[in-house]
Motif scaffolding. Structure first.
Motif, PDB file in Angstrom:
ATOM      1  N   ALA A  18       0.832  -1.204   0.000  1.00  0.00           N
ATOM      2  CA  ALA A  18       0.000   0.000   0.000  1.00  0.00           C
ATOM      3  C   ALA A  18       0.870   1.258   0.000  1.00  0.00           C
ATOM      4  O   ALA A  18       0.562   2.241  -0.672  1.00  0.00           O
ATOM      5  CB  ALA A  18      -0.935   0.008   1.206  1.00  0.00           C
ATOM      6  N   ASN A  19       1.967   1.218   0.741  1.00  0.00           N
ATOM      7  CA  ASN A  19       2.892   2.352   0.783  1.00  0.00           C
ATOM      8  C   ASN A  19       3.579   2.519  -0.565  1.00  0.00           C
ATOM      9  O   ASN A  19       3.691   3.637  -1.091  1.00  0.00           O
ATOM     10  CB  ASN A  19       3.916   2.136   1.898  1.00  0.00           C
ATOM     11  N   LYS A  20       4.022   1.406  -1.139  1.00  0.00           N
ATOM     12  CA  LYS A  20       4.673   1.455  -2.451  1.00  0.00           C
ATOM     13  C   LYS A  20       3.710   1.974  -3.515  1.00  0.00           C
ATOM     14  O   LYS A  20       4.094   2.749  -4.398  1.00  0.00           O
ATOM     15  CB  LYS A  20       5.188   0.069  -2.834  1.00  0.00           C
ATOM     16  N   ALA A  21       2.453   1.566  -3.427  1.00  0.00           N
ATOM     17  CA  ALA A  21       1.453   2.030  -4.388  1.00  0.00           C
ATOM     18  C   ALA A  21       1.213   3.525  -4.235  1.00  0.00           C
ATOM     19  O   ALA A  21       1.095   4.245  -5.237  1.00  0.00           O
ATOM     20  CB  ALA A  21       0.146   1.259  -4.215  1.00  0.00           C
ATOM     21  N   LEU A  63      -7.525  -1.578  -3.042  1.00  0.00           N
ATOM     22  CA  LEU A  63      -7.695  -2.252  -1.757  1.00  0.00           C
ATOM     23  C   LEU A  63      -6.449  -2.988  -1.301  1.00  0.00           C
ATOM     24  O   LEU A  63      -5.856  -3.766  -2.072  1.00  0.00           O
ATOM     25  CB  LEU A  63      -8.852  -3.253  -1.857  1.00  0.00           C
ATOM     26  N   TYR A  64      -6.101  -2.761  -0.031  1.00  0.00           N
ATOM     27  CA  TYR A  64      -4.967  -3.427   0.611  1.00  0.00           C
ATOM     28  C   TYR A  64      -5.365  -3.948   1.987  1.00  0.00           C
ATOM     29  O   TYR A  64      -4.573  -3.913   2.921  1.00  0.00           O
ATOM     30  CB  TYR A  64      -3.773  -2.471   0.727  1.00  0.00           C
ATOM     31  N   PHE A  87      -9.049  -4.925  -6.609  1.00  0.00           N
ATOM     32  CA  PHE A  87      -8.788  -5.906  -5.560  1.00  0.00           C
ATOM     33  C   PHE A  87      -7.372  -6.418  -5.781  1.00  0.00           C
ATOM     34  O   PHE A  87      -7.127  -7.236  -6.664  1.00  0.00           O
ATOM     35  CB  PHE A  87      -9.795  -7.068  -5.629  1.00  0.00           C
ATOM     36  N   ASN A  88      -6.425  -5.887  -5.015  1.00  0.00           N
ATOM     37  CA  ASN A  88      -5.035  -6.306  -5.120  1.00  0.00           C
ATOM     38  C   ASN A  88      -4.886  -7.732  -4.587  1.00  0.00           C
ATOM     39  O   ASN A  88      -5.755  -8.216  -3.851  1.00  0.00           O
ATOM     40  CB  ASN A  88      -4.141  -5.334  -4.335  1.00  0.00           C
ATOM     41  N   PRO A  89      -3.790  -8.429  -4.945  1.00  0.00           N
ATOM     42  CA  PRO A  89      -3.615  -9.808  -4.475  1.00  0.00           C
ATOM     43  C   PRO A  89      -3.791  -9.932  -2.960  1.00  0.00           C
ATOM     44  O   PRO A  89      -3.244  -9.152  -2.191  1.00  0.00           O
ATOM     45  CB  PRO A  89      -2.173 -10.125  -4.896  1.00  0.00           C
ATOM     46  N   CYS A 111      -3.004  -5.965  -9.699  1.00  0.00           N
ATOM     47  CA  CYS A 111      -2.047  -5.318  -8.824  1.00  0.00           C
ATOM     48  C   CYS A 111      -1.863  -3.880  -9.304  1.00  0.00           C
ATOM     49  O   CYS A 111      -1.485  -3.655 -10.458  1.00  0.00           O
ATOM     50  CB  CYS A 111      -0.718  -6.061  -8.849  1.00  0.00           C
ATOM     51  N   THR A 112      -2.147  -2.932  -8.436  1.00  0.00           N
ATOM     52  CA  THR A 112      -2.019  -1.522  -8.796  1.00  0.00           C
ATOM     53  C   THR A 112      -0.616  -1.210  -9.295  1.00  0.00           C
ATOM     54  O   THR A 112      -0.449  -0.496 -10.290  1.00  0.00           O
ATOM     55  CB  THR A 112      -2.379  -0.633  -7.586  1.00  0.00           C
ATOM     56  N   LEU A 113       0.407  -1.748  -8.635  1.00  0.00           N
ATOM     57  CA  LEU A 113       1.792  -1.474  -9.042  1.00  0.00           C
ATOM     58  C   LEU A 113       2.073  -2.001 -10.451  1.00  0.00           C
ATOM     59  O   LEU A 113       2.703  -1.308 -11.263  1.00  0.00           O
ATOM     60  CB  LEU A 113       2.774  -2.083  -8.048  1.00  0.00           C
ATOM     61  N   VAL A 114       1.610  -3.196 -10.749  1.00  0.00           N
ATOM     62  CA  VAL A 114       1.806  -3.753 -12.097  1.00  0.00           C
ATOM     63  C   VAL A 114       1.034  -2.924 -13.113  1.00  0.00           C
ATOM     64  O   VAL A 114       1.555  -2.611 -14.193  1.00  0.00           O
ATOM     65  CB  VAL A 114       1.382  -5.240 -12.142  1.00  0.00           C
TER      66      VAL A 114
END
Length: 121
Positions: A18-21, A63-64, A87-89, A111-114
């Motif tokens: 969540a922080n990385k996102a 979501l995290y 809905f993240n993993p 995955c939001t980051l992907v």
């Protein structure tokens, strides 16, 4: 045009996704609204501790949190009328996803980051 993203389960811990996102979304020019019942501040951004204090036009909810934590938030999130919910993993839950879909909100298991890194966001 970049839109506002509500991060459910925001974390001040750098090792949390969540922080990385939040960092990646901000670096990509997106406005973020971090949410965590503990409140505080992350990367200079106020963390909302009450979803009723979110009055901005939210495009995306990412979501995290595990489904058992999310369950009580779903009606309030639907009332925000976001365009989509990611809905993240580890957050996936067919029944909760269906509630968003029934409200006319797009749901993605991703995955939001992907998504950010591949230009799909």
């Amino acid at each position: 045009m970049n839109k506002t993203t509500l991060i459910i389960g925001a974390s001040h811990k750098p090792d949390r996704y969540a922080n990385k996102a939040q960092k990646a979304l901000t670096e990509a020019g997106h406005e973020v609204i971090p949410f965590n019942p503990r409140g505080g501040e992350i990367e200079g951004v106020e963390v909302r501790s009450d979803l009723s204090n979110v009055t901005e036009d939210v495009d995306t909810v990412t979501l995290y949190v595990r489904p058992s934590v999310l369950e009580d938030m779903v009606p309030t999130l639907i009332d925000l009328n976001p365009r989509r919910v990611i809905f993240n993993p580890g957050t996936e839950h067919e029944g909760l996803e269906l509630k968003f879909v029934e409200a006319g909100i797009k749901v993605s298991e991703a995955c939001t980051l992907v998504m950010l890194n591949t230009g799909e966001y």
